[in-house]
Design an enzyme around this catalytic site. Structure first.
Site, PDB file in Angstrom:
ATOM      1  N   ARG A 110       7.519   2.510  -4.817  1.00 51.04           N
ATOM      2  CA  ARG A 110       7.930   1.433  -4.162  1.00 51.04           C
ATOM      3  C   ARG A 110       6.984  -0.444  -4.591  1.00 51.04           C
ATOM      4  NH1 ARG A 110       6.816  -2.525  -0.192  1.00 51.04           N
ATOM      5  NH2 ARG A 110       4.655  -0.517   0.885  1.00 51.04           N
ATOM      6  N   CYS A 150       5.946   1.836   9.776  1.00 55.58           N
ATOM      7  CA  CYS A 150       4.477   3.152   9.643  1.00 55.58           C
ATOM      8  C   CYS A 150       4.130   3.967  10.624  1.00 55.58           C
ATOM      9  CB  CYS A 150       3.293   2.558   9.031  1.00 55.58           C
ATOM     10  SG  CYS A 150       3.810   1.665   7.223  1.00 55.58           S
ATOM     11  N   ARG A 166       3.219   7.615   9.814  1.00 55.89           N
ATOM     12  CA  ARG A 166       4.201   8.185   8.521  1.00 55.89           C
ATOM     13  C   ARG A 166       3.277   7.763   6.979  1.00 55.89           C
ATOM     14  NH1 ARG A 166       6.198   5.434   4.999  1.00 55.89           N
ATOM     15  NH2 ARG A 166       6.961   2.832   5.476  1.00 55.89           N
ATOM     16  N   ASP A 216      -2.729   2.964   4.937  1.00 62.30           N
ATOM     17  CA  ASP A 216      -3.092   2.252   3.864  1.00 62.30           C
ATOM     18  C   ASP A 216      -4.287   2.749   4.687  1.00 62.30           C
ATOM     19  OD1 ASP A 216      -4.131   0.348   1.827  1.00 62.30           O
ATOM     20  OD2 ASP A 216      -2.402  -0.552   2.443  1.00 62.30           O
ATOM     21  N   ASN A 261      -4.458  -0.614  12.557  1.00 61.82           N
ATOM     22  CA  ASN A 261      -4.085  -0.004  13.737  1.00 61.82           C
ATOM     23  C   ASN A 261      -4.740   1.319  14.166  1.00 61.82           C
ATOM     24  OD1 ASN A 261      -2.206   1.467  10.542  1.00 61.82           O
ATOM     25  ND2 ASN A 261      -0.956  -0.341  11.747  1.00 61.82           N
ATOM     26  N   HIS A 306      -3.812   7.520   2.528  1.00 62.42           N
ATOM     27  CA  HIS A 306      -3.837   7.351   1.598  1.00 62.42           C
ATOM     28  C   HIS A 306      -4.637   6.308   1.285  1.00 62.42           C
ATOM     29  CE1 HIS A 306      -0.161   4.977   2.678  1.00 62.42           C
ATOM     30  NE2 HIS A 306      -0.890   4.200   2.376  1.00 62.42           N
ATOM     31  N   ILE A 307      -5.188   5.792  -0.436  1.00 59.24           N
ATOM     32  CA  ILE A 307      -6.230   5.106  -0.914  1.00 59.24           C
ATOM     33  C   ILE A 307      -5.650   4.567  -1.909  1.00 59.24           C
ATOM     34  CG2 ILE A 307      -8.565   3.846  -1.289  1.00 59.24           C
ATOM     35  CD1 ILE A 307      -9.442   5.543  -0.171  1.00 59.24           C
ATOM     36  N   TYR A 308      -5.396   3.258  -1.997  1.00 57.82           N
ATOM     37  CA  TYR A 308      -4.272   3.109  -3.696  1.00 57.82           C
ATOM     38  C   TYR A 308      -5.797   2.700  -4.867  1.00 57.82           C
ATOM     39  CZ  TYR A 308      -0.351   1.381  -0.843  1.00 57.82           C
ATOM     40  OH  TYR A 308       1.065   1.321   0.001  1.00 57.82           O
ATOM     41  N   SER A 334      -1.147  -4.090  -1.415  1.00 55.39           N
ATOM     42  CA  SER A 334      -0.283  -4.205  -1.837  1.00 55.39           C
ATOM     43  C   SER A 334       1.378  -4.158  -1.522  1.00 55.39           C
ATOM     44  CB  SER A 334       0.591  -2.723  -2.607  1.00 55.39           C
ATOM     45  OG  SER A 334      -1.196  -2.003  -3.152  1.00 55.39           O
TER      46      SER A 334
HETATM   47  N1  LIG Z   1      -0.479  -2.283   1.774  1.00 61.55           N
HETATM   48  C1  LIG Z   1       0.220  -2.608   3.086  1.00 61.55           C
HETATM   49  N2  LIG Z   1      -1.109  -2.165   3.711  1.00 61.55           N
HETATM   50  C2  LIG Z   1      -0.463  -2.508   4.816  1.00 61.55           C
HETATM   51  O1  LIG Z   1      -2.164  -2.300   5.848  1.00 61.55           O
HETATM   52  C3  LIG Z   1       0.272  -2.992   5.817  1.00 61.55           C
HETATM   53  C4  LIG Z   1       1.309  -3.383   4.760  1.00 61.55           C
HETATM   54  N3  LIG Z   1       1.366  -2.830   3.154  1.00 61.55           N
HETATM   55  N4  LIG Z   1       2.540  -3.772   5.389  1.00 61.55           N
HETATM   56  C5  LIG Z   1       2.797  -4.058   6.244  1.00 61.55           C
HETATM   57  C6  LIG Z   1       1.326  -3.925   7.541  1.00 61.55           C
HETATM   58  C7  LIG Z   1       0.825  -5.393   7.633  1.00 61.55           C
HETATM   59  N5  LIG Z   1      -0.741  -4.927   7.677  1.00 61.55           N
HETATM   60  C8  LIG Z   1      -1.998  -5.610   6.846  1.00 61.55           C
HETATM   61  C9  LIG Z   1      -2.013  -6.769   6.296  1.00 61.55           C
HETATM   62  C10 LIG Z   1      -2.358  -7.016   5.658  1.00 61.55           C
HETATM   63  C11 LIG Z   1      -4.028  -6.978   6.281  1.00 61.55           C
HETATM   64  C12 LIG Z   1      -5.257  -7.726   5.903  1.00 61.55           C
HETATM   65  O2  LIG Z   1      -4.931  -8.434   4.650  1.00 61.55           O
HETATM   66  N6  LIG Z   1      -6.251  -7.204   5.945  1.00 61.55           N
HETATM   67  C13 LIG Z   1      -7.704  -8.398   5.543  1.00 61.55           C
HETATM   68  C14 LIG Z   1      -7.884  -9.471   6.478  1.00 61.55           C
HETATM   69  C15 LIG Z   1      -7.050  -9.795   7.261  1.00 61.55           C
HETATM   70  C16 LIG Z   1      -7.015 -11.473   7.868  1.00 61.55           C
HETATM   71  O3  LIG Z   1      -7.839 -12.316   7.116  1.00 61.55           O
HETATM   72  O4  LIG Z   1      -6.277 -11.580   8.866  1.00 61.55           O
HETATM   73  C17 LIG Z   1      -8.564  -7.358   5.837  1.00 61.55           C
HETATM   74  O5  LIG Z   1      -9.652  -7.648   5.292  1.00 61.55           O
HETATM   75  O6  LIG Z   1      -8.478  -6.432   7.009  1.00 61.55           O
HETATM   76  C18 LIG Z   1      -4.003  -5.681   7.270  1.00 61.55           C
HETATM   77  C19 LIG Z   1      -2.593  -5.875   7.510  1.00 61.55           C
HETATM   78  C20 LIG Z   1      -0.828  -3.531   7.491  1.00 61.55           C
HETATM   79  N7  LIG Z   1       0.111  -3.403   6.803  1.00 61.55           N
HETATM   80  O1  LIG Z   2       0.338  -0.956  10.506  1.00 65.46           O
HETATM   81  C1  LIG Z   2       0.969  -0.422   8.901  1.00 65.46           C
HETATM   82  C2  LIG Z   2       1.914  -0.879   8.194  1.00 65.46           C
HETATM   83  C3  LIG Z   2       1.716  -0.569   6.921  1.00 65.46           C
HETATM   84  N1  LIG Z   2       0.603   0.198   6.295  1.00 65.46           N
HETATM   85  C4  LIG Z   2       0.547   0.660   4.884  1.00 65.46           C
HETATM   86  C5  LIG Z   2       0.550   2.137   4.814  1.00 65.46           C
HETATM   87  C6  LIG Z   2       1.759   2.329   3.216  1.00 65.46           C
HETATM   88  O2  LIG Z   2       0.642   1.899   1.985  1.00 65.46           O
HETATM   89  C7  LIG Z   2       2.423   0.767   3.013  1.00 65.46           C
HETATM   90  C8  LIG Z   2       4.162   0.795   3.289  1.00 65.46           C
HETATM   91  O3  LIG Z   2       4.510   1.471   2.658  1.00 65.46           O
HETATM   92  P1  LIG Z   2       6.013   2.375   2.278  1.00 65.46           P
HETATM   93  O4  LIG Z   2       5.726   2.456   1.424  1.00 65.46           O
HETATM   94  O5  LIG Z   2       6.765   1.839   2.550  1.00 65.46           O
HETATM   95  O6  LIG Z   2       5.051   3.930   2.955  1.00 65.46           O
HETATM   96  O7  LIG Z   2       1.741  -0.294   4.236  1.00 65.46           O
HETATM   97  C9  LIG Z   2      -0.091   0.623   7.340  1.00 65.46           C
HETATM   98  O8  LIG Z   2      -1.260   1.071   6.902  1.00 65.46           O
HETATM   99  N2  LIG Z   2      -0.072   0.397   8.530  1.00 65.46           N
END
Ligand SMILES: Nc1nc(=O)c2c([nH]1)NC[C@@H]1CN(c3ccc(C(=O)N[C@@H](CCC(=O)O)C(=O)O)cc3)CN21
Ligand SMILES: O=c1ccn([C@H]2C[C@H](O)[C@@H](COP(=O)(O)O)O2)c(=O)[nH]1
EC number: 2.1.1.45
Length: 283
Positions: A22, A160, A180, A183, A191, A221-223, A282
């Site tokens: 993905r 997730c 499930r 990240d 979370n 996981h860790i990307y 990602s």
């Molecule tokens: N790859 C991926 N990882 C995720 O954790 C994730 C997704 N996708 N897609 C759906 C949601 C969106 N979530 C996210 C998205 C962005 C941040 C992030 O960028 N956090 C930054 C700062 C955010 C801010 O400035 O408010 C950080 O440093 O924690 C964290 C969780 C968790 N989920």
């Molecule tokens: O609440 C959340 C939402 C998303 N994630 C992370 C986990 C994965 O890295 C991606 C989702 O990718 P999938 O291919 O659908 O598994 O977003 C998270 O940690 N916490």
């Protein structure tokens, strides 16, 4: 905090590289992690080895509770975290169910508040759980599930953290949450906060003492592009003690959460942390 660092270290030491189609990236991956948060002692599980944007994490939870399906609504209550999944993922942009800019489709809170019934109408899972718990009822099925495979094609991302199962023992409320896919550098930071705050809020609006929140993760996981920062920055730092969370005691009902609550109703005391680390995200 130690359990978070132990999981990070375990991924670094024992993780297996897995190709993710993905995102087109490799992830260092372990299977199965069990975390626990002491909501009863108010040990707020904020990451201290980097700055945590905890208000954004709580805003996300409030958005799920309200059943939001739009990244603009999430922005309005204080988090940009759904912008990328709503607006930058090629597969979702080309999906005929996408209703336009910022639409997320039938994800998370939509399923929690309005799971479509085959015969028409919908089920409000959260309302049912709140109503039962308020009356002291635990029917052993106080479950809110966002995981609806029949509608995956109508949303930007499969949930997730997909299931929250509440339990009552006497006057103490417990929560077991299932995830499930995790990240660990970015998502887990959020979370952990969400599982803790969900139990604290549900206990407050249903009139119970909060107990322990159990967080069960399958794929952690860790990307590949996050690994260097994790190993050479975050894991080199010594954690600080847990801060405490203060929630406005005037929040008394589900309607309060749905209507007037803002991030100003949450305060954190004693948050000592190391400098921010910006991990790559990602889509
Ligand atoms: N790859 C991926 N990882 C995720 O954790 C994730 C997704 N996708 N897609 C759906 C949601 C969106 N979530 C996210 C998205 C962005 C941040 C992030 O960028 N956090 C930054 C700062 C955010 C801010 O400035 O408010 C950080 O440093 O924690 C964290 C969780 C968790 N989920
Ligand atoms: O609440 C959340 C939402 C998303 N994630 C992370 C986990 C994965 O890295 C991606 C989702 O990718 P999938 O291919 O659908 O598994 O977003 C998270 O940690 N916490």
């Amino acid at each position: 905090m130690n359990q978070y660092l132990a999981l990070c270290q375990r991924i670094v030491d024992e993780g297996v590289w897995v190709e993710n189609e993905r995102t087109g990236k490799r992830c260092l991956t372990v299977i199965n992690a069990d975390l626990e948060y002491r909501v009863d002692n108010n040990e707020f599980p904020l990451i201290t080895t980097r700055k945590s944007y905890w208000k954004a994490a709580i805003a996300e939870l409030i958005g799920y509770i309200r059943g939001y399906d739009n990244a603009a609504d999430f922005r309005a209550i204080g988090t940009p975290t759904w912008n990328a999944n709503a607006n930058l993922n090629e597969a979702w942009l080309n999906n005929p169910y996408r209703k336009g800019e910022d639409d997320m489709g039938r994800v998370y809170g939509v399923q929690g508040r309005a799971w479509a019934k085959p015969e028409g109408g919908s089920v409000d899972q959260l309302r049912k759980v709140v109503d039962n718990l308020k009356q002291g009822i635990d029917d052993r099925g106080e479950i809110i599930s966002f995981y609806n495979p029949g509608e995956f094609h109508m949303g930007c991302l499969r949930p997730c953290m997909h299931t929250h199962n509440f339990s009552l023992l006497g006057d103490t409320l417990y929560l077991t949450s299932f995830q499930r896919s995790c990240d660990v550098p970015l998502g887990l930071n959020f979370n952990q906060i969400q599982v803790f705050v969900f139990l604290a809020l549900m206990a407050q609006i249903t009139g119970h003492k909060p107990g322990i929140a159990y967080h069960k993760i399958v794929n952690a996981h860790i990307y590949e592009d996050q690994l260097d920062l994790m190993v050479n920055e975050q894991l080199q730092r010594e954690p600080f003690p847990s801060p405490q969370l203060e929630i406005n005691p005037d929040i008394r009902t589900l309607e309060d959460l749905e209507t007037w609550v803002t991030m100003d109703d949450f305060k954190v005391h004693g948050y000592q942390h190391h400098p921010a680390i910006q991990y790559p995200f990602s889509v």
